[in-house]
Design an enzyme around this catalytic site. Structure first.
Site, PDB file in Angstrom:
ATOM      1  N   ASN A 149       0.820  -1.196  -0.057  1.00 10.37           N
ATOM      2  CA  ASN A 149      -0.039   0.072  -0.078  1.00 10.37           C
ATOM      3  C   ASN A 149       0.871   1.225   0.192  1.00 10.37           C
ATOM      4  O   ASN A 149       0.213   2.271  -0.709  1.00 10.37           O
ATOM      5  CB  ASN A 149      -1.066  -0.161   1.165  1.00 10.37           C
ATOM      6  CG  ASN A 149      -0.361  -0.127   2.390  1.00 10.37           C
ATOM      7  OD1 ASN A 149       0.865  -0.456   2.611  1.00 10.37           O
ATOM      8  ND2 ASN A 149      -1.171   0.239   3.437  1.00 10.37           N
ATOM      9  N   GLY A 224       3.263  -5.207   7.300  1.00 12.40           N
ATOM     10  CA  GLY A 224       2.339  -5.981   6.644  1.00 12.40           C
ATOM     11  C   GLY A 224       1.143  -6.480   7.702  1.00 12.40           C
ATOM     12  O   GLY A 224       0.896  -5.779   8.573  1.00 12.40           O
ATOM     13  N   SER A 225       0.552  -7.510   7.156  1.00 10.00           N
ATOM     14  CA  SER A 225      -0.668  -8.033   7.835  1.00 10.00           C
ATOM     15  C   SER A 225      -0.310  -8.879   9.400  1.00 10.00           C
ATOM     16  O   SER A 225       0.684  -9.128   9.363  1.00 10.00           O
ATOM     17  CB  SER A 225      -1.664  -8.838   7.126  1.00 10.00           C
ATOM     18  OG  SER A 225      -0.803 -10.181   6.788  1.00 10.00           O
ATOM     19  N   VAL A 226      -1.432  -8.808  10.175  1.00 12.51           N
ATOM     20  CA  VAL A 226      -1.071  -9.406  11.472  1.00 12.51           C
ATOM     21  C   VAL A 226      -0.692 -11.000  11.198  1.00 12.51           C
ATOM     22  O   VAL A 226       0.109 -11.484  11.842  1.00 12.51           O
ATOM     23  CB  VAL A 226      -2.272  -9.310  12.362  1.00 12.51           C
ATOM     24  CG1 VAL A 226      -2.258 -10.171  13.525  1.00 12.51           C
ATOM     25  CG2 VAL A 226      -2.453  -7.927  12.825  1.00 12.51           C
ATOM     26  N   GLU A 227      -1.225 -11.334  10.135  1.00 11.58           N
ATOM     27  CA  GLU A 227      -1.195 -12.812  10.088  1.00 11.58           C
ATOM     28  C   GLU A 227       0.153 -13.160   9.724  1.00 11.58           C
ATOM     29  O   GLU A 227       0.730 -14.150  10.265  1.00 11.58           O
ATOM     30  CB  GLU A 227      -2.252 -13.430   9.054  1.00 11.58           C
ATOM     31  CG  GLU A 227      -3.434 -13.412   9.186  1.00 11.58           C
ATOM     32  CD  GLU A 227      -4.116 -12.089   9.773  1.00 11.58           C
ATOM     33  OE1 GLU A 227      -3.834 -10.731   9.139  1.00 11.58           O
ATOM     34  OE2 GLU A 227      -5.064 -12.076  10.713  1.00 11.58           O
ATOM     35  N   GLY A 229       2.625 -11.164   9.910  1.00 10.92           N
ATOM     36  CA  GLY A 229       3.831 -10.950  11.122  1.00 10.92           C
ATOM     37  C   GLY A 229       3.777 -11.671  12.103  1.00 10.92           C
ATOM     38  O   GLY A 229       4.896 -12.249  12.570  1.00 10.92           O
ATOM     39  N   GLU A 244       5.321  -3.769  11.989  1.00 11.07           N
ATOM     40  CA  GLU A 244       4.355  -2.758  11.981  1.00 11.07           C
ATOM     41  C   GLU A 244       3.234  -3.501  11.079  1.00 11.07           C
ATOM     42  O   GLU A 244       3.285  -3.752  10.084  1.00 11.07           O
ATOM     43  CB  GLU A 244       5.056  -1.640  10.908  1.00 11.07           C
ATOM     44  CG  GLU A 244       6.243  -1.079  11.587  1.00 11.07           C
ATOM     45  CD  GLU A 244       5.885  -0.020  12.521  1.00 11.07           C
ATOM     46  OE1 GLU A 244       4.791   0.122  12.868  1.00 11.07           O
ATOM     47  OE2 GLU A 244       6.836   0.379  13.241  1.00 11.07           O
ATOM     48  N   CYS A 278      -3.007   1.427   6.811  1.00 11.32           N
ATOM     49  CA  CYS A 278      -3.146   0.669   8.129  1.00 11.32           C
ATOM     50  C   CYS A 278      -3.469   1.612   8.983  1.00 11.32           C
ATOM     51  O   CYS A 278      -4.261   1.174  10.087  1.00 11.32           O
ATOM     52  CB  CYS A 278      -1.687   0.020   8.390  1.00 11.32           C
ATOM     53  SG  CYS A 278      -0.319   1.785   8.684  1.00 11.32           S
TER      54      CYS A 278
HETATM   55  P1  NAP Z   1       0.783  -9.114   3.637  1.00 15.71           P
HETATM   56  O1  NAP Z   1       0.041  -9.929   2.818  1.00 15.71           O
HETATM   57  O2  NAP Z   1       1.055  -9.409   5.068  1.00 15.71           O
HETATM   58  O3  NAP Z   1       2.120  -8.922   2.832  1.00 15.71           O
HETATM   59  C1  NAP Z   1       3.301  -8.154   3.334  1.00 15.71           C
HETATM   60  C2  NAP Z   1       4.571  -8.500   2.617  1.00 15.71           C
HETATM   61  O4  NAP Z   1       4.954 -10.023   3.398  1.00 15.71           O
HETATM   62  C3  NAP Z   1       4.696  -8.953   1.422  1.00 15.71           C
HETATM   63  O5  NAP Z   1       5.839  -8.510   0.907  1.00 15.71           O
HETATM   64  C4  NAP Z   1       4.400 -10.264   1.243  1.00 15.71           C
HETATM   65  O6  NAP Z   1       4.814 -11.044   0.001  1.00 15.71           O
HETATM   66  C5  NAP Z   1       5.356 -10.766   2.459  1.00 15.71           C
HETATM   67  N1  NAP Z   1       5.090 -12.244   2.730  1.00 15.71           N
HETATM   68  C6  NAP Z   1       3.978 -12.868   2.769  1.00 15.71           C
HETATM   69  N2  NAP Z   1       4.057 -14.249   3.349  1.00 15.71           N
HETATM   70  C7  NAP Z   1       5.320 -14.080   3.877  1.00 15.71           C
HETATM   71  C8  NAP Z   1       6.057 -15.033   4.688  1.00 15.71           C
HETATM   72  N3  NAP Z   1       5.461 -16.603   4.973  1.00 15.71           N
HETATM   73  N4  NAP Z   1       7.093 -14.852   5.141  1.00 15.71           N
HETATM   74  C9  NAP Z   1       7.701 -13.571   4.746  1.00 15.71           C
HETATM   75  N5  NAP Z   1       6.950 -12.565   4.027  1.00 15.71           N
HETATM   76  C10 NAP Z   1       5.737 -12.897   3.523  1.00 15.71           C
HETATM   77  O7  NAP Z   1       0.082  -7.537   3.724  1.00 15.71           O
HETATM   78  P2  NAP Z   1      -0.115  -6.769   2.399  1.00 15.71           P
HETATM   79  O8  NAP Z   1      -1.672  -7.190   2.158  1.00 15.71           O
HETATM   80  O9  NAP Z   1       0.816  -6.607   1.356  1.00 15.71           O
HETATM   81  O10 NAP Z   1      -0.499  -5.330   3.121  1.00 15.71           O
HETATM   82  C11 NAP Z   1      -1.522  -4.793   3.837  1.00 15.71           C
HETATM   83  C12 NAP Z   1      -1.389  -4.910   5.410  1.00 15.71           C
HETATM   84  O11 NAP Z   1      -0.260  -4.232   6.007  1.00 15.71           O
HETATM   85  C13 NAP Z   1      -2.473  -4.416   6.195  1.00 15.71           C
HETATM   86  O12 NAP Z   1      -2.873  -5.324   7.158  1.00 15.71           O
HETATM   87  C14 NAP Z   1      -2.083  -3.375   6.710  1.00 15.71           C
HETATM   88  O13 NAP Z   1      -2.645  -2.806   7.781  1.00 15.71           O
HETATM   89  C15 NAP Z   1      -0.254  -3.450   6.928  1.00 15.71           C
HETATM   90  N6  NAP Z   1       0.212  -2.203   6.860  1.00 15.71           N
HETATM   91  C16 NAP Z   1       0.754  -1.804   8.274  1.00 15.71           C
HETATM   92  C17 NAP Z   1       1.597  -0.731   8.145  1.00 15.71           C
HETATM   93  C18 NAP Z   1       2.206  -0.329   9.774  1.00 15.71           C
HETATM   94  O14 NAP Z   1       3.066   0.632   9.607  1.00 15.71           O
HETATM   95  N7  NAP Z   1       1.685  -0.541  10.688  1.00 15.71           N
HETATM   96  C19 NAP Z   1       1.688   0.089   7.010  1.00 15.71           C
HETATM   97  C20 NAP Z   1       1.015  -0.468   5.933  1.00 15.71           C
HETATM   98  C21 NAP Z   1       0.341  -1.662   5.919  1.00 15.71           C
HETATM   99  P3  NAP Z   1       3.755 -11.091  -1.299  1.00 15.71           P
HETATM  100  O15 NAP Z   1       3.631 -10.010  -1.828  1.00 15.71           O
HETATM  101  O16 NAP Z   1       4.213 -12.227  -1.980  1.00 15.71           O
HETATM  102  O17 NAP Z   1       2.588 -11.634  -0.453  1.00 15.71           O
END
Ligand code: NAP
Length: 470
Positions: A149, A224-227, A229, A244, A278
């Protein structure tokens, strides 16, 4: 575009399509990296860390500043690329690039402010006659993993503080939106030695996992997502880790609030990048005596939002990242209606577009406010008074940021003290963020802080020197 490994732009046989969420056009392809690619990138960063740690702070600071200047020169090109790969409205994409420039400049400044301290070691038993001081030294290699995002600024929030503290980096950007990070890597690689920054594109389950389990990586910084993380925190054994994660940020409107200001903040907070933020406002907790007025004004302002082509400056609401994400939002909204919520506006999906949606009579137990809804939804929970508002705000597993609208200083301070979140904003929506402020959530929203100074601090380790003066 290609991956960056040890200063070389590297391709692979297998590719991942990067698609424009607005019209499904193929923008580009990136390599589907393999575990071998990750190992090469890690080795390159591992070797370079011994060289980078001997760079002077002045040299690092100047190199970072040069990156910021190059990014400013290409601001519009970067903004268009962000908009195309994420579907982010162009005005918000430009803001992201401006903030990214700021993040790099702040890192350039911070690289000159990495201090140890003298330790009054003679205060402890046996310390008489000794002198001691600490050094803040680099950790070594940072593994950075970023979401779709904010593909530029979130990558920079990891890379620039890491380099400022003389660490090397392996970045795995989102497979959905990897292009701006790769374009930025070209700039950074032109000002830093080969191997200081490596970028490996590909699937998280392959590339991310390899980074997380490598013994040559000293810290994982994940957004990224809680799951995801939660999975990473279980596997990153014996590493420093910053998480984060997702949010479910409340915006409280009390009876004594400036309602106009609260509505304006809600529009900005709920609909920024179509709610895929987020720290977007995800729950509106409104004092019953002013709820009808608030709702009426919110509906009036929400109706003015324009959906359309993200590249048009007139667009407020673009597409969601893909059709599946829009279907998830559709399902959450329809379930909340079954559970008793009242649809006041919107609620319709068209492909991966979802209309700005206002729901009333929402209760805390509904999925629309229990989970993180990544879409343009304003769910309204009616309450009576500050105590109930704070209880409802805290009734969630998340705790990223929160906001309260009130003209009463006692209410404001009570909220600051009692809301369980990393930041509490008074009379400002939770999407407020400057890139130097400490940023990071409580509860399931994560651990550790970003914000340049705080990230730099966390990318160093403390070494003690003890001198026998007798
Ligand atoms: P995501 O599905 O958790 O993916 C984030 C990153 O993790 C991607 O690069 C993803 O790769 C990678 N990933 C997936 N599985 C993994 C694994 N098993 N081991 C290591 N890395 C892995 O999140 P998203 O859908 O891209 O982003 C949305 C989420 O991010 C929301 O929950 C949002 O709230 C959160 N977010 C938090 C913040 C903050 O600062 N707190 C800021 C922005 C967004 P792929 O691309 O291949 O899936």
């Amino acid at each position: 575009m290609k991956m960056l490994i040890n200063g070389n732009f590297v391709d692979s046989k297998e590719k991942i399509d990067v698609v424009n969420p607005f019209n499904q056009d193929l923008i580009d392809q990136v390599p589907a990296g393999t575990p071998e690619d990750v190992k090469k990138a890690i080795n390159s960063a591992y070797v370079m860390k011994n060289e980078l740690k001997n760079f002077s702070a002045r040299k690092i600071s100047e190199a970072l500043y040069a990156c910021a200047v190059d990014l400013s020169d290409d601001l519009e090109e970067f903004a268009i690329l962000i908009s195309m790969e994420t579907g982010k409205p162009i005005n918000a994409a430009r803001d992201e690039v401006k903030r990214s420039i700021d993040t790099i400049k702040l890192s350039s400044e911070e690289s000159k402010r990495i201090y140890g301290e003298t330790v009054p070691i003679d205060a402890g038993i046996g310390g008489k006659g000794f002198m001691a001081f600490t050094l803040k030294i680099p950790l070594g290699v940072l593994g950075a993993i970023t979401p779709f995002n904010y593909p530029l600024n979130l990558a920079i929030h990891k890379i620039a503080p890491a380099l400022a503290a003389k660490n090397t980096v392996v970045l795995k950007p989102s497979a959905t939106a990897p292009l701006t990070a790769l374009k930025m890597a070209e700039i950074i690689n032109s000002h830093f030695p080969d191997g200081a920054l490596n970028v490996v594109t590909g699937r998280g389950s392959i590339i991310g996992d390899e980074l997380v389990k490598s013994e040559k990586i000293d810290k994982i910084s994940f957004t990224g997502s809680v799951e995801t993380g939660r999975m990473i925190s279980q596997r990153a054994v014996m590493k420093k880790i910053t998480l984060e994660l997702g949010g479910n940020d409340p915006l409280i409107v009390l009876e004594d609030a400036d309602i106009e200001k609260a509505v304006e903040a809600t529009i900005r907070g709920s609909y920024l990048y179509t709610g895929q933020v987020c720290i977007a406002v995800k729950r509106l907790i409104v004092d019953d005596p002013v709820a009808d007025d608030f709702v009426e004004m919110l509906l009036k302002e929400t109706r003015k939002l324009k959906m359309g082509d993200p590249l048009s400056t007139k667009t407020d609401i673009g597409p969601l990242i893909n059709e599946n994400a829009a279907k998830v939002v559709e399902r959450i909204v329809s379930n909340s209606l079954k559970d008793g919520a009242e649809l006041l506006l919107g609620g319709t999906r068209n492909g991966n577009f979802f209309e700005p949606t206002v729901l009333d009579q929402v209760t805390s137990n509904m999925k629309v406010v229990q989970d993180e809804t990544f879409g343009p939804i304003s769910p309204i929970i009616r309450v009576n008074g500050i105590d109930e508002a704070i209880n409802v705000a805290n009734d969630t597993r998340y705790g990223l940021q929160a906001s309260i609208f009130t003209e009463n200083i006692r209410h404001a301070l009570k909220a600051v003290q009692e809301i369980e979140a990393g930041s509490v904003m008074v009379n400002k929506q939770s999407t407020f963020r400057t890139d130097n402020m400490p940023f990071g959530g409580f509860k399931m929203s994560g651990m550790g802080k970003e914000g340049v100074k705080y990230a730099v601090e966390d990318m160093t380790r403390t070494k003690l020197a003890v001198l026998n003066t007798r």
